[in-house]
Scaffold this motif. Structure first.
Motif, PDB file in Angstrom:
ATOM      1  N   CYS A   1       0.813  -1.229   0.000  1.00  0.00           N
ATOM      2  CA  CYS A   1       0.000   0.000   0.000  1.00  0.00           C
ATOM      3  C   CYS A   1       0.840   1.271   0.000  1.00  0.00           C
ATOM      4  CB  CYS A   1      -0.923   0.038   1.207  1.00  0.00           C
ATOM      5  SG  CYS A   1      -2.102  -1.315   1.265  1.00  0.00           S
TER       6      CYS A   1
ATOM      7  N   GLY B   1      -2.062   3.800  -0.240  1.00  0.00           N
ATOM      8  CA  GLY B   1      -1.754   4.728   0.856  1.00  0.00           C
ATOM      9  C   GLY B   1      -0.770   5.794   0.385  1.00  0.00           C
TER      10      GLY B   1
ATOM     11  N   VAL C   1       8.176  10.691   6.242  1.00  0.00           N
ATOM     12  CA  VAL C   1       6.958  10.767   7.068  1.00  0.00           C
ATOM     13  C   VAL C   1       7.273  11.094   8.533  1.00  0.00           C
ATOM     14  CG1 VAL C   1       6.770   8.303   7.689  1.00  0.00           C
ATOM     15  CG2 VAL C   1       4.705   9.686   7.436  1.00  0.00           C
TER      16      VAL C   1
ATOM     17  N   SER D   1       0.236  14.661  10.209  1.00  0.00           N
ATOM     18  CA  SER D   1      -0.624  13.639   9.610  1.00  0.00           C
ATOM     19  C   SER D   1      -1.510  14.265   8.531  1.00  0.00           C
ATOM     20  CB  SER D   1      -1.497  13.001  10.694  1.00  0.00           C
ATOM     21  OG  SER D   1      -2.273  13.989  11.347  1.00  0.00           O
TER      22      SER D   1
ATOM     23  N   TYR E   1      -2.669  13.686  -2.050  1.00  0.00           N
ATOM     24  CA  TYR E   1      -3.209  12.398  -1.615  1.00  0.00           C
ATOM     25  C   TYR E   1      -4.582  12.637  -0.975  1.00  0.00           C
ATOM     26  CZ  TYR E   1      -4.008   7.929   0.529  1.00  0.00           C
ATOM     27  OH  TYR E   1      -4.584   6.729   0.879  1.00  0.00           O
TER      28      TYR E   1
ATOM     29  N   TYR F   1      -6.870  11.808   1.602  1.00  0.00           N
ATOM     30  CA  TYR F   1      -6.989  11.140   2.900  1.00  0.00           C
ATOM     31  C   TYR F   1      -8.462  10.981   3.292  1.00  0.00           C
ATOM     32  CZ  TYR F   1      -2.010  12.174   3.722  1.00  0.00           C
ATOM     33  OH  TYR F   1      -0.642  12.257   3.637  1.00  0.00           O
TER      34      TYR F   1
ATOM     35  N   MET G   1      -8.646  11.054   8.984  1.00  0.00           N
ATOM     36  CA  MET G   1      -7.226  11.430   9.021  1.00  0.00           C
ATOM     37  C   MET G   1      -7.062  12.941   8.894  1.00  0.00           C
ATOM     38  SD  MET G   1      -4.178  10.318   9.413  1.00  0.00           S
ATOM     39  CE  MET G   1      -3.976   8.590   9.012  1.00  0.00           C
TER      40      MET G   1
ATOM     41  N   TRP H   1       3.701  12.845  12.991  1.00  0.00           N
ATOM     42  CA  TRP H   1       4.239  11.475  12.995  1.00  0.00           C
ATOM     43  C   TRP H   1       5.658  11.469  13.541  1.00  0.00           C
ATOM     44  CZ3 TRP H   1       0.430   8.577  13.150  1.00  0.00           C
ATOM     45  CH2 TRP H   1      -0.658   8.677  12.281  1.00  0.00           C
TER      46      TRP H   1
ATOM     47  N   TRP I   1       0.204   4.302  16.445  1.00  0.00           N
ATOM     48  CA  TRP I   1      -0.482   4.092  15.155  1.00  0.00           C
ATOM     49  C   TRP I   1      -0.247   2.679  14.633  1.00  0.00           C
ATOM     50  CZ3 TRP I   1      -3.922   5.675  11.702  1.00  0.00           C
ATOM     51  CH2 TRP I   1      -3.742   5.437  10.340  1.00  0.00           C
TER      52      TRP I   1
ATOM     53  N   LEU J   1       0.650  -4.067  14.395  1.00  0.00           N
ATOM     54  CA  LEU J   1       1.793  -4.926  14.698  1.00  0.00           C
ATOM     55  C   LEU J   1       1.898  -5.068  16.210  1.00  0.00           C
ATOM     56  CD1 LEU J   1       4.540  -3.337  12.428  1.00  0.00           C
ATOM     57  CD2 LEU J   1       3.608  -5.636  12.178  1.00  0.00           C
TER      58      LEU J   1
ATOM     59  N   LEU K   1      11.472   3.849   8.522  1.00  0.00           N
ATOM     60  CA  LEU K   1      10.766   5.015   7.979  1.00  0.00           C
ATOM     61  C   LEU K   1      11.655   6.256   8.093  1.00  0.00           C
ATOM     62  CD1 LEU K   1       7.185   4.593   9.504  1.00  0.00           C
ATOM     63  CD2 LEU K   1       7.893   4.053   7.170  1.00  0.00           C
TER      64      LEU K   1
HETATM   65  C1  HEC Z   1      -3.985  -2.188   3.066  1.00  0.00           C
HETATM   66  C2  HEC Z   1      -3.195  -1.028   2.755  1.00  0.00           C
HETATM   67  C3  HEC Z   1      -2.240  -0.506   3.821  1.00  0.00           C
HETATM   68  C4  HEC Z   1      -1.266  -1.199   4.517  1.00  0.00           C
HETATM   69  C5  HEC Z   1      -0.936  -2.687   4.452  1.00  0.00           C
HETATM   70  C6  HEC Z   1      -0.581  -0.209   5.318  1.00  0.00           C
HETATM   71  N1  HEC Z   1      -1.136   1.028   5.121  1.00  0.00           N
HETATM   72 FE1  HEC Z   1      -0.526   2.777   5.989  1.00  0.00          FE
HETATM   73  N2  HEC Z   1      -2.053   3.782   5.088  1.00  0.00           N
HETATM   74  C7  HEC Z   1      -2.953   3.217   4.203  1.00  0.00           C
HETATM   75  C8  HEC Z   1      -3.952   4.206   3.842  1.00  0.00           C
HETATM   76  C9  HEC Z   1      -5.127   3.996   2.883  1.00  0.00           C
HETATM   77  C10 HEC Z   1      -3.601   5.379   4.549  1.00  0.00           C
HETATM   78  C11 HEC Z   1      -4.374   6.698   4.568  1.00  0.00           C
HETATM   79  C12 HEC Z   1      -5.301   6.589   5.770  1.00  0.00           C
HETATM   80  C13 HEC Z   1      -6.401   7.641   5.848  1.00  0.00           C
HETATM   81  O1  HEC Z   1      -6.466   8.569   5.019  1.00  0.00           O
HETATM   82  O2  HEC Z   1      -7.215   7.480   6.780  1.00  0.00           O
HETATM   83  C14 HEC Z   1      -2.401   5.079   5.320  1.00  0.00           C
HETATM   84  C15 HEC Z   1      -1.741   5.985   6.138  1.00  0.00           C
HETATM   85  C16 HEC Z   1      -0.542   5.738   6.771  1.00  0.00           C
HETATM   86  C17 HEC Z   1       0.218   6.712   7.512  1.00  0.00           C
HETATM   87  C18 HEC Z   1      -0.128   8.184   7.681  1.00  0.00           C
HETATM   88  C19 HEC Z   1       0.538   8.957   6.545  1.00  0.00           C
HETATM   89  C20 HEC Z   1       0.202  10.423   6.464  1.00  0.00           C
HETATM   90  O3  HEC Z   1       0.637  11.043   5.470  1.00  0.00           O
HETATM   91  O4  HEC Z   1      -0.478  10.954   7.345  1.00  0.00           O
HETATM   92  C21 HEC Z   1       1.332   6.080   7.970  1.00  0.00           C
HETATM   93  C22 HEC Z   1       2.453   6.702   8.798  1.00  0.00           C
HETATM   94  C23 HEC Z   1       1.258   4.710   7.539  1.00  0.00           C
HETATM   95  N3  HEC Z   1       0.103   4.535   6.814  1.00  0.00           N
HETATM   96  C24 HEC Z   1       2.211   3.756   7.802  1.00  0.00           C
HETATM   97  C25 HEC Z   1       2.087   2.397   7.478  1.00  0.00           C
HETATM   98  C26 HEC Z   1       3.069   1.390   7.813  1.00  0.00           C
HETATM   99  C27 HEC Z   1       4.404   1.678   8.481  1.00  0.00           C
HETATM  100  C28 HEC Z   1       2.572   0.191   7.384  1.00  0.00           C
HETATM  101  C29 HEC Z   1       3.162  -1.199   7.561  1.00  0.00           C
HETATM  102  C30 HEC Z   1       3.385  -1.615   8.931  1.00  0.00           C
HETATM  103  C31 HEC Z   1       1.290   0.464   6.739  1.00  0.00           C
HETATM  104  N4  HEC Z   1       1.048   1.810   6.824  1.00  0.00           N
HETATM  105  C32 HEC Z   1       0.478  -0.491   6.153  1.00  0.00           C
HETATM  106  C33 HEC Z   1      -2.948   1.918   3.731  1.00  0.00           C
HETATM  107  C34 HEC Z   1      -2.143   0.898   4.216  1.00  0.00           C
END
Ligand code: HEC
Length: 119
Positions: A33, A45, A51, A56, A62, A64, A68, A75, A83, A101, A114
Motif C-alpha cells: 500500500c 496509501g 513521514v 498527519s 493524496y 486522505y 485522518m 508522525w 499508530w 503490529l 521510515l
Molecule cells: C492495506 C493497505 C495498507 C497497509 C498494508 C498499510 N497502510 Fe498505511 N495507510 C494506508 C492508507 C489507505 C492510509 C491513509 C489513511 C487515511 O487517510 O485514513 C495510510 C496511512 C498511513 C500513515 C499516515 C501517513 C500520512 O501522510 O499521514 C502512515 C504513517 C502509515 N500509513 C504507515 C504504514 C506502515 C508503516 C505500514 C506497515 C506496517 C502500513 N502503513 C500499512 C494503507 C495501508
C-alpha cells in the motif's frame, strides 16, 4: 530453501541490524500500500518518504479519509508507535486497512526504517 528460511529468521531475530535489514523486511508488509522512494506517487496509501516529523494527512495530492484530515497528529516515534500498534485506535475511521503490529521490537524496526530507508 530451508537454509534461506533459517537465514531470514536469524535476521529477524536480531535487534535493528546495521542498515536495518529487519525494518526493511518488515516494511514489505506495508509496501503493498505504501511507497517510500523519492519518485513514487501514492499507491493505495500515501508515499511515506520523510513521514517521520510530518504532520498527519499533509501529503499534497493524496486523498486522505475525513478521519485522518481531522486527526492533527505529528508522525514521530510515539505517535507512529501507537499508530502501528492499532491504527484504528489512534484515528478511528481511518482508511488504512491494517490490523496493527503487536510486537514492539517490530514497530521500532519499522519506525527506524521510515526514518532512514537507505539500504
Ligand atoms: C492495506 C493497505 C495498507 C497497509 C498494508 C498499510 N497502510 Fe498505511 N495507510 C494506508 C492508507 C489507505 C492510509 C491513509 C489513511 C487515511 O487517510 O485514513 C495510510 C496511512 C498511513 C500513515 C499516515 C501517513 C500520512 O501522510 O499521514 C502512515 C504513517 C502509515 N500509513 C504507515 C504504514 C506502515 C508503516 C505500514 C506497515 C506496517 C502500513 N502503513 C500499512 C494503507 C495501508
Amino acid at each position: 530453501m530451508r537454509l534461506v528460511l533459517v537465514c531470514v529468521l536469524a535476521l529477524l531475530a536480531q535487534p535493528a541490524a546495521a542498515g536495518n535489514l529487519r525494518g526493511k523486511l518488515l516494511f514489505l508488509r506495508c509496501a503493498s500500500c505504501h511507497d517510500i522512494s523519492t519518485t513514487a506517487s501514492a499507491k493505495i496509501g500515501p508515499n511515506l518518504k520523510g513521514v517521520v516529523g510530518r504532520p498527519s494527512g499533509s501529503l499534497a495530492g493524496y486523498h486522505y479519509s475525513p478521519a485522518m484530515m481531522q486527526a492533527h497528529l505529528v508522525w514521530n516515534e510515539p505517535t507512529l508507535d501507537r499508530w502501528l500498534t492499532q491504527p484504528n485506535a489512534v484515528v478511528p475511521g481511518t482508511a488504512m486497512g491494517f490490523a496493527g503490529l503487536p510486537s514492539a521490537p517490530d514497530r521500532a524496526a519499522i519506525i527506524a526504517y521510515l526514518r532512514n530507508p537507505a539500504p
